[in-house]
Design an enzyme around this catalytic site. Structure first.
Site, PDB file in Angstrom:
ATOM      1  N   GLN A  83      -4.676  -1.400   9.788  1.00 28.20           N
ATOM      2  CA  GLN A  83      -4.539  -2.737   8.952  1.00 28.20           C
ATOM      3  C   GLN A  83      -4.945  -4.000  10.005  1.00 28.20           C
ATOM      4  O   GLN A  83      -4.527  -3.582  11.022  1.00 28.20           O
ATOM      5  CB  GLN A  83      -3.440  -3.148   8.495  1.00 28.20           C
ATOM      6  CG  GLN A  83      -2.765  -4.644   7.418  1.00 28.20           C
ATOM      7  CD  GLN A  83      -3.826  -3.896   6.801  1.00 28.20           C
ATOM      8  OE1 GLN A  83      -4.256  -3.343   5.587  1.00 28.20           O
ATOM      9  NE2 GLN A  83      -4.122  -5.489   6.125  1.00 28.20           N
TER      10      GLN A  83
ATOM     11  N   ASP B  95     -11.518   2.404   4.356  1.00 27.68           N
ATOM     12  CA  ASP B  95     -11.339   1.530   4.849  1.00 27.68           C
ATOM     13  C   ASP B  95     -12.608   1.330   3.720  1.00 27.68           C
ATOM     14  O   ASP B  95     -13.783   0.089   3.712  1.00 27.68           O
ATOM     15  CB  ASP B  95     -10.808   0.470   5.426  1.00 27.68           C
ATOM     16  CG  ASP B  95      -9.473  -0.186   5.852  1.00 27.68           C
ATOM     17  OD1 ASP B  95      -9.521   0.062   4.431  1.00 27.68           O
ATOM     18  OD2 ASP B  95      -8.360  -0.034   6.292  1.00 27.68           O
TER      19      ASP B  95
ATOM     20  N   LYS C 265       0.874  -1.282  -0.084  1.00 28.07           N
ATOM     21  CA  LYS C 265       0.097  -0.091   0.025  1.00 28.07           C
ATOM     22  C   LYS C 265       1.052   1.197  -0.422  1.00 28.07           C
ATOM     23  O   LYS C 265       0.624   2.134  -0.990  1.00 28.07           O
ATOM     24  CB  LYS C 265      -0.778  -0.101   1.150  1.00 28.07           C
ATOM     25  CG  LYS C 265      -2.155  -0.830   1.092  1.00 28.07           C
ATOM     26  CD  LYS C 265      -2.942  -1.357   2.620  1.00 28.07           C
ATOM     27  CE  LYS C 265      -4.470  -2.401   2.055  1.00 28.07           C
ATOM     28  NZ  LYS C 265      -4.652  -2.931   3.332  1.00 28.07           N
TER      29      LYS C 265
HETATM   30  N1  GUN Z   1      -7.170  -6.374   6.211  1.00 29.93           N
HETATM   31  C1  GUN Z   1      -7.414  -7.274   5.221  1.00 29.93           C
HETATM   32  N2  GUN Z   1      -7.869  -6.827   4.345  1.00 29.93           N
HETATM   33  C2  GUN Z   1      -8.160  -5.170   4.838  1.00 29.93           C
HETATM   34  C3  GUN Z   1      -8.094  -3.904   4.466  1.00 29.93           C
HETATM   35  O1  GUN Z   1      -8.934  -4.159   3.252  1.00 29.93           O
HETATM   36  N3  GUN Z   1      -8.167  -2.645   5.255  1.00 29.93           N
HETATM   37  C4  GUN Z   1      -7.896  -3.620   6.296  1.00 29.93           C
HETATM   38  N4  GUN Z   1      -7.492  -1.872   7.102  1.00 29.93           N
HETATM   39  N5  GUN Z   1      -7.342  -4.469   6.895  1.00 29.93           N
HETATM   40  C5  GUN Z   1      -7.166  -5.516   6.071  1.00 29.93           C
END
Ligand code: GUN
Length: 285
Positions: A97, A120, A53
């Site tokens: 995350q 998100d 990311k």
């Molecule tokens: N863990 C797995 N997928 C995601 C996501 O799309 N966002 C976040 N913050 N954590 C995750």
């Protein structure tokens, strides 16, 4: 032979487009979009996702900051950081995350993030807006799946969609978005009976079961489109999805690979969400 839906390429084009828009904003003298990513602890998969990311942000011309916090951080310290980022006028998006270490209350953390910065799309304000059909920041994977299907000109209306998995991150928002596209949607989960039979009837199968070789030929029909969301590691350490790809690919109309399918789309939509949050943020001032 199925059409292989190249998520990597679709995401790349989307990211190029985002980068161009960012360049235009910066050329006008505006600041870069800012994304803050919080990673708590040492989960190996999360470390890779967060690194990817961060890299995608840099490539798109964003300012990204990654906060790597100790696994035993106190809840109050994590919430303090989020409140600080909520107040920071150079921060447009905040992402924490998941999964979080067990002692941290996931829902409280999600709800601490300013909904306007919730790139998100996990805050109840945003999931509520999605549920009500109001424009909102959408969960990245779900929105990425729809984007992918639109990019191959998929005609959603009236199609039977089966979503395997009912998580807040993937299954539920994907099902709502498909409903908004006029699909007839079934959500399946670990307690669903006769899953293979249900799946055989589906025009569109979205699977996020998290189980290697879970989707076998008996789940398919020749007109089916399969979107494989899962990222599993097999016994040899290779990244695989839910689908027994070698056996299933020759039997369906189109399918996403793992890796190179949904994963890159998730990141592209994260950038897009951050750009949307940035624009909204600029307009508010
Ligand atoms: N863990 C797995 N997928 C995601 C996501 O799309 N966002 C976040 N913050 N954590 C995750």
């Amino acid at each position: 032979m199925a059409q292989i839906i190249d998520g990597k390429l679709i995401a790349k084009n989307l990211q190029k487009n985002i980068r161009k828009q960012v360049e235009q904003y910066v050329a006008q003298g505006l600041r870069k979009p800012g994304l803050s990513v919080i990673l708590v602890g040492n989960d190996p998969a999360s470390q890779i996702y967060v690194r990817n990311k961060g890299r995608a942000c840099e490539k798109a011309g964003f300012k990204s900051t990654i906060y790597r916090l100790a696994a035993d951080i106190a809840k109050e310290d994590l919430l303090d950081l989020i409140f600080e980022l909520n107040q920071d006028s150079a921060v447009d998006g905040i992402l924490c995350q998941l999964p979080l270490p067990k002692h941290l209350p996931k829902q409280e953390v999600i709800e601490a993030i300013d909904p306007a910065k919730d790139v998100d799309g996990f805050h109840p304000v945003n999931s509520g807006r999605l549920f009500s059909g109001i424009e909102s920041l959408l969960p990245c994977t779900a929105a990425g799946i729809i984007r992918m299907l639109k990019s191959i000109d998929y005609q959603f209306t009236g199609k039977k969609a089966l979503v395997i998995g009912r998580s807040n991150i993937v299954g539920k928002p994907t099902a709502i978005l498909l409903l908004n596209e006029n699909c007839t949607v079934t959500i399946a989960h670990s307690k669903t009976q006769n899953l293979a039979e249900l799946s055989r009837q589906a025009d569109l199968l979205i699977t996020s079961a998290g189980k290697e070789n879970f989707i076998t030929p008996e789940f398919t029909n020749p007109e089916q489109i399969i979107i494989d969301v899962s990222i599993n590691r097999n016994a040899t350490g290779k990244v695989v999805g839910d689908v027994d790809f070698a056996a299933v690919e020759p039997l369906v109309r189109a399918i996403t690979p793992v890796p190179g399918g949904v994963g890159p789309m998730t990141i592209a939509v994260l950038l897009e969400n951050t750009l949307v949050a940035y624009r909204n943020h600029l307009e508010k001032k």
